[in-house]
Write a protein that holds these residues in place. Sequence first.
Motif, PDB file in Angstrom:
ATOM      1  N   ASP A  81       0.820  -1.213   0.000  1.00 15.51           N
ATOM      2  CA  ASP A  81       0.000   0.000   0.000  1.00 15.51           C
ATOM      3  C   ASP A  81       0.855   1.264   0.000  1.00 15.51           C
ATOM      4  N   ASP A  82       2.082   1.161   0.549  1.00 14.33           N
ATOM      5  CA  ASP A  82       2.904   2.359   0.756  1.00 14.33           C
ATOM      6  C   ASP A  82       4.193   2.439  -0.050  1.00 14.33           C
ATOM      7  N   THR A  83       4.660   1.306  -0.574  1.00 19.92           N
ATOM      8  CA  THR A  83       5.973   1.338  -1.207  1.00 19.92           C
ATOM      9  C   THR A  83       6.064   0.285  -2.298  1.00 19.92           C
ATOM     10  N   ARG A  84       7.219   0.190  -2.922  1.00 24.11           N
ATOM     11  CA  ARG A  84       7.455  -0.739  -4.023  1.00 24.11           C
ATOM     12  C   ARG A  84       8.784  -1.447  -3.797  1.00 24.11           C
ATOM     13  N   ARG A 120      15.321  -4.570  -3.332  1.00 28.81           N
ATOM     14  CA  ARG A 120      15.441  -3.175  -2.916  1.00 28.81           C
ATOM     15  C   ARG A 120      14.062  -2.586  -2.669  1.00 28.81           C
ATOM     16  N   ASN A 121      13.939  -1.867  -1.546  1.00 29.52           N
ATOM     17  CA  ASN A 121      12.743  -1.066  -1.297  1.00 29.52           C
ATOM     18  C   ASN A 121      12.938   0.204  -2.118  1.00 29.52           C
ATOM     19  N   LEU A 147      12.359  -2.484   6.498  1.00 27.98           N
ATOM     20  CA  LEU A 147      13.277  -2.228   5.391  1.00 27.98           C
ATOM     21  C   LEU A 147      12.963  -0.825   4.884  1.00 27.98           C
ATOM     22  N   ASP A 148      13.880   0.088   5.154  1.00 35.08           N
ATOM     23  CA  ASP A 148      13.701   1.507   4.827  1.00 35.08           C
ATOM     24  C   ASP A 148      13.785   1.750   3.322  1.00 35.08           C
ATOM     25  N   PRO A 149      13.326   2.909   2.858  1.00 32.52           N
ATOM     26  CA  PRO A 149      13.500   3.267   1.451  1.00 32.52           C
ATOM     27  C   PRO A 149      14.973   3.148   1.050  1.00 32.52           C
ATOM     28  N   ASN A 150      15.206   2.564  -0.099  1.00 33.07           N
ATOM     29  CA  ASN A 150      16.540   2.255  -0.633  1.00 33.07           C
ATOM     30  C   ASN A 150      17.266   1.172   0.144  1.00 33.07           C
ATOM     31  N   GLY A 151      16.641   0.593   1.164  1.00 31.84           N
ATOM     32  CA  GLY A 151      17.234  -0.524   1.883  1.00 31.84           C
ATOM     33  C   GLY A 151      17.195  -1.775   1.026  1.00 31.84           C
TER      34      GLY A 151
END
Length: 188
Positions: free
Chosen positions: A60-63, A84-85, A130-134
């Motif tokens: 719902d929030d990320t890819r 990769r997030n 898992l953070d963005p770009n993690g």
Amino acid sequence: FFAVVAVGTTAVAGCLDFAAGDGAQGPDGTPATLSCPDGGFVRLDAPFDEPIETRTVETDDTRFELSTEATSETYGSTLRLVLRNSGGATARTEGEYAYSIQRRTDEGWLDVRGATGGAPATLPREERPLDPNGTYSWSLRLNEESLTSAVPERELDVCPPLGPGTHRFVYWGIVDASPVGVEFELVG
């Protein structure tokens, strides 16, 4: 966040009865099923249902994006993958070991790994953000010894031995998202 799966070698019990360095000893092509002469071998169950998203999956929030260096690998070479997030929000995962390595059969996709002794094995699940770009990153050497030792503190086996044919890596640990996978051909 960057996780690396260490791949080492250990002695393994079970149905591995080939000489080291001889190459892939398992069935060629698309076998009817994956048969193991060890009656106590219990294959890892896939904790997901089809369909599997290919290379990208959204929550719902990320890819998330799953990438690999190649789609054809020789027996004994290293399959390198990165999840990769790629979105803008932190997502929950079940850790870097929430994956399956499967073989296409006439029966469907089956994990190549399992446990001997009649009891099912489970893979570790540890909820982690898992953070963005993690990323999670895997370097999996495509032979029986390395695949059985890729998950620490688990006694796994590969049965039958790996053989040339279509395989896939599926990461099923993204909470509230479909599993994401990539197919690869294993050649002798």
